[in-house]
Design a protein around this motif. Structure first.
Motif, mmCIF file in Angstrom:
data_model
loop_
_atom_site.group_PDB
_atom_site.id
_atom_site.type_symbol
_atom_site.label_atom_id
_atom_site.label_comp_id
_atom_site.label_asym_id
_atom_site.label_seq_id
_atom_site.Cartn_x
_atom_site.Cartn_y
_atom_site.Cartn_z
ATOM 1 N N ARG A 131 0.510 -1.455 -0.258
ATOM 2 C CA ARG A 131 0.137 -0.150 0.113
ATOM 3 C C ARG A 131 0.653 0.765 -0.294
ATOM 4 O O ARG A 131 0.654 2.147 -0.331
ATOM 5 C CB ARG A 131 -0.253 -0.207 1.244
ATOM 6 N N ASP A 132 1.939 1.105 0.516
ATOM 7 C CA ASP A 132 2.951 2.490 0.687
ATOM 8 C C ASP A 132 3.292 2.574 -0.402
ATOM 9 O O ASP A 132 3.653 3.701 -0.752
ATOM 10 C CB ASP A 132 4.118 2.219 1.840
ATOM 11 N N MET A 133 3.692 1.483 -1.114
ATOM 12 C CA MET A 133 4.234 1.672 -2.976
ATOM 13 C C MET A 133 3.675 1.999 -3.504
ATOM 14 O O MET A 133 3.882 3.503 -4.398
ATOM 15 C CB MET A 133 5.333 0.562 -2.948
ATOM 16 N N VAL A 134 2.532 1.579 -3.278
ATOM 17 C CA VAL A 134 1.226 2.686 -4.580
ATOM 18 C C VAL A 134 1.022 3.695 -4.370
ATOM 19 O O VAL A 134 1.276 4.266 -4.964
ATOM 20 C CB VAL A 134 -0.009 0.805 -4.319
ATOM 21 N N GLY A 160 1.580 8.895 -5.505
ATOM 22 C CA GLY A 160 1.789 10.765 -4.791
ATOM 23 C C GLY A 160 2.864 11.220 -5.753
ATOM 24 O O GLY A 160 2.720 12.938 -5.980
ATOM 25 N N ALA A 161 3.745 10.436 -6.502
ATOM 26 C CA ALA A 161 4.867 11.406 -6.362
ATOM 27 C C ALA A 161 4.898 11.414 -8.145
ATOM 28 O O ALA A 161 5.579 12.622 -8.820
ATOM 29 C CB ALA A 161 6.287 10.051 -6.848
ATOM 30 N N HIS A 162 4.044 11.028 -8.816
ATOM 31 C CA HIS A 162 3.619 11.305 -10.146
ATOM 32 C C HIS A 162 2.511 12.224 -9.801
ATOM 33 O O HIS A 162 2.905 13.565 -10.474
ATOM 34 C CB HIS A 162 2.710 10.203 -10.939
ATOM 35 N N GLN A 217 -5.668 8.924 -3.218
ATOM 36 C CA GLN A 217 -6.612 7.931 -2.486
ATOM 37 C C GLN A 217 -7.257 7.008 -3.634
ATOM 38 O O GLN A 217 -7.437 5.968 -3.624
ATOM 39 C CB GLN A 217 -7.525 9.177 -1.162
ATOM 40 N N LEU A 218 -7.565 7.798 -4.704
ATOM 41 C CA LEU A 218 -8.566 7.297 -5.371
ATOM 42 C C LEU A 218 -7.271 6.270 -6.300
ATOM 43 O O LEU A 218 -7.929 5.142 -6.382
ATOM 44 C CB LEU A 218 -9.513 8.443 -6.311
ATOM 45 N N LEU A 219 -6.561 6.731 -6.986
ATOM 46 C CA LEU A 219 -6.080 5.956 -8.159
ATOM 47 C C LEU A 219 -5.014 5.568 -7.391
ATOM 48 O O LEU A 219 -5.802 4.126 -7.401
ATOM 49 C CB LEU A 219 -4.626 7.190 -8.636
ATOM 50 N N ALA A 220 -4.681 5.254 -5.731
ATOM 51 C CA ALA A 220 -3.916 4.184 -4.969
ATOM 52 C C ALA A 220 -5.239 2.768 -4.488
ATOM 53 O O ALA A 220 -4.842 2.259 -5.227
ATOM 54 C CB ALA A 220 -3.470 5.020 -3.756
#
Length: 229
Positions: free
Chosen positions: A94-97, A102-104, A191-194
């Motif tokens: 979850r953190d990696m996703v 978030g970086a993008h 949050q939505l995309l993750a």
């Protein structure tokens, strides 16, 4: 005729280094001009930002397309650097996703005009830098996905398709959000995309009977066997 190591060679080396330095300075001026004037920035505006006449630029670039290409490649380097710290497998799925998405979003939000400039160049220019960056990211994800799919006995061939699909989903969704946020803030979008991305990954693993714990470090491989759909 001069031999290697003569003063003539030294002058040539210094000139080449100075020319490359000036090219970099003009590229950085171009980046600043894009941020100030937008994606339709002109060569005259870039020259003004650099504090020189337009003709001076053409002493270091073959033409406008050469300058545009150099700016695009510099932007690609910046975007690649944004993602490079994320490829080390540490933390939870979850953190990696969340970190990758978030970086993008952060990069596109902070360099909106530059991203729009790159999109214009992808249509009119000789090279689609945006596509190059998306391909590089998808290849990194493919390696990661294929490794873990193999560990769980899943079909590794789907790793590439999933990687390219997820990159396209995140990139196109974020690009549209930049144009029409419709009241969705940056964290809401992340949050939505993750959630979407994790749903796709989770569904892929469950097809082979594996439910991976998204909140446990990947190094521990905390998972359970579930009934295949």
């Amino acid at each position: 005729m001069t031999s290697s190591g003569t003063p003539s060679d030294g002058r040539a080396t210094r000139w080449a280094g100075q020319r490359e330095r000036r090219r970099r300075e003009f590229v950085e001026a171009g980046m600043r001009a894009i941020a100030r004037y937008g994606p339709e920035v002109s060569t005259e505006q870039i020259a003004d930002e650099a504090g020189v006449a337009r003709t001076r630029i053409y002493k270091h670039f073959a033409d406008t397309a050469d300058l545009q290409r150099a700016i695009a490649l510099r932007a690609a380097e910046m975007l690649g650097a944004q993602f490079s710290p994320l490829w080390g497998v540490s933390g939870t799925p979850r953190d990696m996703v969340h970190a990758t998405i978030g970086a993008h979003i952060e990069w596109l939000s902070e360099h909106r005009e530059l991203y729009q400039y790159l999109m214009r160049q992808s249509v009119t220019g000789p090279r689609d830098v945006v596509a190059d960056v998306k391909t590089a990211i998808a290849r990194q994800l493919t390696v990661l996905f294929e490794y873990y799919l193999g560990l769980f006995g899943a079909d590794q061939r789907v790793g590439e398709t999933i990687a390219y699909g997820l990159v396209g989903l995140v990139e196109s969704s974020t690009a549209h959000w930049l144009e029409a946020p419709r009241g969705i803030d940056r964290d809401d979008l992340r949050q939505l995309l993750a959630r979407w991305v994790w749903s796709i990954l989770d569904d892929t693993l469950r097809t082979v009977g594996v439910a991976l714990n998204p909140d446990s470090p990947l190094s521990e491989l905390d998972f359970r066997i579930v009934e295949r759909p």
